[in-house]
Write an enzyme that holds these catalytic residues in place. Structure first.
Site, short mmCIF file in Angstrom:
data_model
loop_
_atom_site.label_atom_id
_atom_site.label_comp_id
_atom_site.label_asym_id
_atom_site.label_seq_id
_atom_site.Cartn_x
_atom_site.Cartn_y
_atom_site.Cartn_z
N ARG A 1 0.30 4.12 -2.87
CA ARG A 1 -0.09 5.32 -2.69
C ARG A 1 0.63 6.32 -3.43
NH1 ARG A 1 -2.22 4.85 3.54
NH2 ARG A 1 -3.59 2.86 3.03
N LEU B 1 8.42 -8.32 -11.75
CA LEU B 1 7.53 -7.30 -11.49
C LEU B 1 7.31 -6.25 -12.50
CD1 LEU B 1 9.33 -6.62 -8.02
CD2 LEU B 1 7.42 -7.91 -8.19
N GLU B 2 6.07 -6.10 -12.95
CA GLU B 2 5.63 -5.15 -14.01
C GLU B 2 5.34 -3.91 -13.29
OE1 GLU B 2 3.51 -7.74 -13.39
OE2 GLU B 2 4.49 -9.53 -14.89
N SER C 1 0.89 -1.23 -0.05
CA SER C 1 0.04 0.09 -0.01
C SER C 1 0.70 1.23 -0.01
CB SER C 1 -0.99 -0.08 1.22
OG SER C 1 -0.27 0.02 2.48
N SER C 2 2.04 1.26 0.72
CA SER C 2 2.86 2.50 0.78
C SER C 2 3.29 2.67 -0.52
CB SER C 2 3.89 2.33 1.63
OG SER C 2 4.92 1.03 1.47
#
Length: 199
Positions: free
Chosen positions: A129, A151-152, A125-126
């Site tokens: 955001r 990781l895309e 979430s960090s």
């Protein structure tokens, strides 16, 4: 069924879930950040990223061929420099987890219980955001997978975002699969060690 942090740690001890290096500390400790939440564990960004070059090529998956080779041929692979890599607004790169993951199907506990493990990767979430997607439409990690996770990464935020090797960037959620599946070999991604896939 989603595994709790305690159940994930037990699965690692048993070898049903392999994460190397093993995330530590296992419990919150003074002065140390615990990578485990109630039912997830943080994964970190590896050293390399792959930066796709702009056209004139096109993606056409109906043509077949080796996608990993195609991506590698049309990308610049770099080691993230000291100070980090500034991911610009609307920029897309492929990253890779620092951690190697394995979800073996053939395991004595799996055979005894008639279950095995699968997982999915979600953004933190960090990071979200700040407007950063760390994967999209591809969170599933199938039983039998082994390798690092691609990781895309896409910056949808209002400003650049600094990618640092070793930063917690995603979280792993582990699930139990009822029944032992037959394996479908994936020669493109199984055993991968590069952002583009298995090379």
């Amino acid at each position: 069924m989603i595994l709790s942090n305690i159940a994930m740690q037990l699965a690692m001890e048993q070898g049903r879930l392999v994460v190397v290096p093993k995330p530590t500390p296992l419990r919150p400790a003074h002065g140390q950040t615990c990578p485990y939440d109630t039912h997830s564990v943080n994964l970190r960004l590896g050293q390399e990223i792959s930066i796709p070059e702009p056209g004139p090529y096109s993606f056409d998956l109906t043509l077949g061929g080796n996608l990993s080779t195609f991506l590698s041929r049309n990308s610049e692979k770099i080691v993230i420099p000291k100070g980090g890599y500034p991911l610009e607004r609307s920029q897309f790169v492929l990253g890779i987890t620092l951690e190697y993951l394995s979800l073996p199907i053939e395991h004595e506990i799996n055979n005894d219980t008639g279950t095995c493990l699968a997982a999915r990767i979600e953004g933190r979430s960090s990071v979200a955001r700040c407007g950063i997607l760390v994967h999209f439409t591809a969170p599933t990690i199938h039983p039998g997978f082994d390798g690092t996770l691609t990781l895309e990464i896409l910056n949808l935020g209002p400003t650049r975002f600094i990618l640092q090797p070793g930063m917690p960037i995603a979280q792993l959620i582990v699930e139990e699969v009822k029944g032992i599946p037959f394996e479908k070999p994936n020669l493109t991604f199984k055993g991968q060690k590069a952002p583009e896939g298995r090379l």
